[in-house]
Design a protein around this motif. Structure first.
Motif, PDB file in Angstrom:
ATOM      1  N   VAL A  24     -77.018 -77.621  15.963  1.00 23.92           N
ATOM      2  CA  VAL A  24     -77.141 -78.495  14.474  1.00 23.92           C
ATOM      3  C   VAL A  24     -77.643 -77.806  13.372  1.00 23.92           C
ATOM      4  O   VAL A  24     -77.024 -78.304  12.160  1.00 23.92           O
ATOM      5  CB  VAL A  24     -77.873 -79.682  14.515  1.00 23.92           C
ATOM      6  CG1 VAL A  24     -77.843 -80.555  15.833  1.00 23.92           C
ATOM      7  CG2 VAL A  24     -79.226 -79.678  14.973  1.00 23.92           C
ATOM      8  N   GLY A  25     -78.682 -77.297  13.123  1.00 24.95           N
ATOM      9  CA  GLY A  25     -79.417 -76.014  11.818  1.00 24.95           C
ATOM     10  C   GLY A  25     -77.499 -75.529  11.818  1.00 24.95           C
ATOM     11  O   GLY A  25     -77.508 -75.228  10.476  1.00 24.95           O
TER      12      GLY A  25
ATOM     13  N   SER B 210     -79.314 -78.691   7.310  1.00 28.13           N
ATOM     14  CA  SER B 210     -80.890 -78.145   7.029  1.00 28.13           C
ATOM     15  C   SER B 210     -81.172 -79.835   7.575  1.00 28.13           C
ATOM     16  O   SER B 210     -82.228 -79.485   8.320  1.00 28.13           O
ATOM     17  CB  SER B 210     -81.271 -77.743   6.163  1.00 28.13           C
ATOM     18  OG  SER B 210     -81.015 -76.078   6.486  1.00 28.13           O
ATOM     19  N   GLN B 211     -80.543 -80.972   6.977  1.00 28.33           N
ATOM     20  CA  GLN B 211     -81.150 -82.064   7.372  1.00 28.33           C
ATOM     21  C   GLN B 211     -81.201 -82.558   8.517  1.00 28.33           C
ATOM     22  O   GLN B 211     -81.675 -83.357   9.150  1.00 28.33           O
ATOM     23  CB  GLN B 211     -80.403 -83.099   6.484  1.00 28.33           C
ATOM     24  CG  GLN B 211     -81.036 -83.544   4.776  1.00 28.33           C
ATOM     25  CD  GLN B 211     -79.652 -82.016   3.860  1.00 28.33           C
ATOM     26  OE1 GLN B 211     -78.999 -81.205   4.532  1.00 28.33           O
ATOM     27  NE2 GLN B 211     -80.545 -81.138   3.227  1.00 28.33           N
ATOM     28  N   ALA B 212     -80.267 -82.173   9.121  1.00 28.49           N
ATOM     29  CA  ALA B 212     -80.063 -82.125  10.722  1.00 28.49           C
ATOM     30  C   ALA B 212     -80.799 -82.058  11.615  1.00 28.49           C
ATOM     31  O   ALA B 212     -81.728 -82.300  12.875  1.00 28.49           O
ATOM     32  CB  ALA B 212     -78.751 -81.961  11.375  1.00 28.49           C
ATOM     33  N   LEU B 213     -80.794 -80.490  10.836  1.00 33.21           N
ATOM     34  CA  LEU B 213     -81.917 -80.003  11.954  1.00 33.21           C
ATOM     35  C   LEU B 213     -83.056 -80.479  11.632  1.00 33.21           C
ATOM     36  O   LEU B 213     -83.991 -80.373  12.367  1.00 33.21           O
ATOM     37  CB  LEU B 213     -82.308 -78.668  11.183  1.00 33.21           C
ATOM     38  CG  LEU B 213     -83.575 -77.242  11.759  1.00 33.21           C
ATOM     39  CD1 LEU B 213     -83.165 -77.462  13.089  1.00 33.21           C
ATOM     40  CD2 LEU B 213     -82.865 -76.167  11.318  1.00 33.21           C
ATOM     41  N   ALA B 214     -83.012 -81.056  10.456  1.00 29.58           N
ATOM     42  CA  ALA B 214     -85.562 -81.278  10.554  1.00 29.58           C
ATOM     43  C   ALA B 214     -85.170 -82.366  10.859  1.00 29.58           C
ATOM     44  O   ALA B 214     -86.418 -83.131  11.357  1.00 29.58           O
ATOM     45  CB  ALA B 214     -85.436 -81.538   9.088  1.00 29.58           C
TER      46      ALA B 214
ATOM     47  N   ASP C 209     -82.770 -91.446   8.189  1.00 26.81           N
ATOM     48  CA  ASP C 209     -81.561 -91.625   9.224  1.00 26.81           C
ATOM     49  C   ASP C 209     -81.004 -91.288  10.330  1.00 26.81           C
ATOM     50  O   ASP C 209     -80.798 -91.760  11.438  1.00 26.81           O
ATOM     51  CB  ASP C 209     -80.516 -92.755   7.676  1.00 26.81           C
ATOM     52  CG  ASP C 209     -80.440 -93.407   6.852  1.00 26.81           C
ATOM     53  OD1 ASP C 209     -82.029 -94.156   7.079  1.00 26.81           O
ATOM     54  OD2 ASP C 209     -80.381 -93.316   6.010  1.00 26.81           O
ATOM     55  N   LEU C 210     -80.609 -89.852  10.111  1.00 27.27           N
ATOM     56  CA  LEU C 210     -80.624 -89.079  11.106  1.00 27.27           C
ATOM     57  C   LEU C 210     -82.275 -89.439  12.293  1.00 27.27           C
ATOM     58  O   LEU C 210     -81.431 -88.799  13.343  1.00 27.27           O
ATOM     59  CB  LEU C 210     -79.987 -87.730  10.549  1.00 27.27           C
ATOM     60  CG  LEU C 210     -79.276 -87.694   9.663  1.00 27.27           C
ATOM     61  CD1 LEU C 210     -79.075 -86.305   9.444  1.00 27.27           C
ATOM     62  CD2 LEU C 210     -77.609 -87.790  10.439  1.00 27.27           C
TER      63      LEU C 210
ATOM     64  N   VAL D  23     -76.372 -84.901  14.633  1.00 27.55           N
ATOM     65  CA  VAL D  23     -77.866 -85.274  15.596  1.00 27.55           C
ATOM     66  C   VAL D  23     -77.646 -86.248  16.988  1.00 27.55           C
ATOM     67  O   VAL D  23     -77.770 -86.000  18.331  1.00 27.55           O
ATOM     68  CB  VAL D  23     -78.621 -85.894  14.533  1.00 27.55           C
ATOM     69  CG1 VAL D  23     -79.518 -84.850  13.401  1.00 27.55           C
ATOM     70  CG2 VAL D  23     -78.356 -87.460  14.159  1.00 27.55           C
ATOM     71  N   ALA D  24     -76.335 -86.802  16.527  1.00 29.01           N
ATOM     72  CA  ALA D  24     -75.790 -88.269  17.988  1.00 29.01           C
ATOM     73  C   ALA D  24     -75.381 -86.933  19.143  1.00 29.01           C
ATOM     74  O   ALA D  24     -75.653 -87.816  20.093  1.00 29.01           O
ATOM     75  CB  ALA D  24     -74.676 -88.979  17.034  1.00 29.01           C
TER      76      ALA D  24
END
Length: 448
Positions: free
Chosen positions: A43-44, A49-53, A133-134, A194-195
């Motif tokens: 994901v990163g 970066s939001q998905a990684l976080a 949300d993610l 992320v899903a």
């Protein structure tokens, strides 16, 4: 007992047997972490970066929810290993079937309970708006695999009680391959973000638990699982809980402290969350060497203590401490010296890398210090003393960190100030645990 798969822990040299037991165990833990590492790396690099976080912010919360039951699985390991040392054949089978039923029930409990608390707790942790949300989506899908995670943990503990740490490793290798392939397909090809990584993790957990349960259903010795024998024995459950609840509560409080640390990390923004998540993977890898020898200490000590081999128990402690410090130190050095290469596997964002470098240099470098309290605690738990190690760890590694967060981190709001509490707490906890172990040894010698 099936001699091809079991290990004679009661006779012969120790260091080679402990290595043969611990290295597959460490590899198993590393592979489990690689499930999350592959998630964060994919994901990163291919999402955001939001998905990684979002994936990284869930680690401490997931640990908080499952650590009580992981502690109980440790209790199952101690009880079965002790019965093996005593030669109590009937009680071995009863304990094994009790452990499997507890695994299934606890897995479904965490699955259902976690769905309700996912969003409120992540909000309480201060997860940023661009991540929340993610993060909730990832956690709710991840929790669907919880019954399988519990089955694997309890099943693997049963196999390890006879000295078999290799077959749990093989099951994780198969699951890791499935996880990696699904991650790449679901994120890169189907753009599920992320899903996608959460779904891949659930499927991989199903694979690993299915293999371990297949092994247990087809064993030819006393740890064989049979459906008609699946029931909870109050006597065996009590013994497991006596060891497991203090260890599990310690893990929960430890994770609660890490949740508070994660909340403080969240206050530095999504770049800090992502950077911390990337560096944390290598921190885990180094720690898993320590944890492997700590679990080896528990299993070897349990069998030998059950057989009345007290002098051998002391030798197990010394051997495990040396092997733990050396192996963890070597692995931590590799990650620190090659930090630029390793961290860029997860992200190329300069801001994220800055935070990751800080965590790696401060925390991973000193990871061998954890040996002082983990090996000592393992030696005590193997002899049935589980409460005192839990109390010491709660104070040294949990209460102390919470005090630091509420004082030093508020006075100086810098990322490095937050990170230095790790080595500080390790020194305090290790000193207290070594003193407690020495006190226990004195009492044991007086009795014998």
């Amino acid at each position: 007992m099936n001699r091809k798969k079991s290990m004679d822990m009661l006779h012969g040299t120790l260091w080679n047997k402990m290595l043969l037991f611990a290295l597959p165990l460490a590899a198993s833990s590393i592979l489990q972490q690689l499930f999350n590492s592959v998630d964060t790396a994919v994901v990163g690099r291919f999402a955001s970066s939001q998905a990684l976080a979002a994936v990284g912010s869930n680690g401490s919360l997931i640990s908080l929810m499952i650590n009580l039951f992981i502690g109980i699985s440790l209790g199952a390991n101690v009880v079965v290993a002790r019965y093996i040392g005593q030669g109590a054949k009937e009680r071995i089978s009863t304990a094994v079937h009790t452990a499997i039923v507890v695994a299934v029930l606890s897995g479904f409990f965490v699955l259902i309970f976690g769905q309700f608390i996912a969003q409120p707790v992540l909000l309480l942790m201060g997860t940023p708006e661009d991540v929340i949300d993610l993060a909730v989506q990832y956690l709710r899908i991840y929790l669907l695999g919880m019954p399988f995670i519990m089955l694997y943990d309890f099943g693997a503990s049963i196999l390890r009680s006879i000295g078999d740490s290799q077959r749990p490793l093989y099951s994780l290798i198969a699951a890791g391959i499935v996880n990696t392939i699904l991650n790449l397909i679901l994120v890169i090809v189907f753009h599920l973000g992320v899903a996608g990584v959460a779904i891949a993790t659930v499927v991989s957990n199903i694979v690993s638990s299915s293999i371990v349960m297949f092994i247990l259903f087809h064993e030819s010795d006393l740890i064989r699982v049979e459906l008609r024998k699946l029931t909870i024995s109050g006597t065996e459950l009590k013994e497991m809980l006596k060891i497991g609840i203090p260890a599990g509560l310690q893990g929960m409080v430890f994770s609660l402290a890490n949740v508070c640390i994660q909340s403080t990390i969240n206050s530095f923004g999504s770049n800090a969350i992502a950077g911390s998540a990337a560096a944390l993977n290598f921190e885990f890898f180094a720690y898993f060497m320590v944890n492997a020898f700590a679990q080896t200490t528990v299993t070897f000590t349990s069998q030998n203590y059950g057989a009345g081999e007290h002098a051998r128990c002391r030798k197990i402690f010394r051997t495990a401490m040396l092997l733990s410090v050396v192996s963890c130190g070597c692995l931590a050095s590799i990650f620190v010296l090659g930090r630029d290469f390793f961290l860029r596997l997860y992200t190329t964002d300069t801001a994220v890398l800055g935070f990751a470098m800080q965590r790696l240099l401060i925390v991973t470098t000193l990871e061998p210090l954890t040996s002082t309290y983990e090996i000592s605690a393992g030696a005590m738990r193997g002899r049935g003393h589980s409460l005192l190690p839990a109390v010491i760890t709660v104070f040294g590694s949990c209460v102390l960190r919470l005090i630091w967060i509420s004082t030093a981190c508020r006075l100086v709001h810098e990322f490095w100030v937050l990170m230095i509490i790790y080595p500080i707490s390790w020194v305090v906890t290790g000193t207290m645990m070594l003193l407690a172990y020495a006190r226990m040894e004195r009492k044991e010698k007086q009795r014998t």
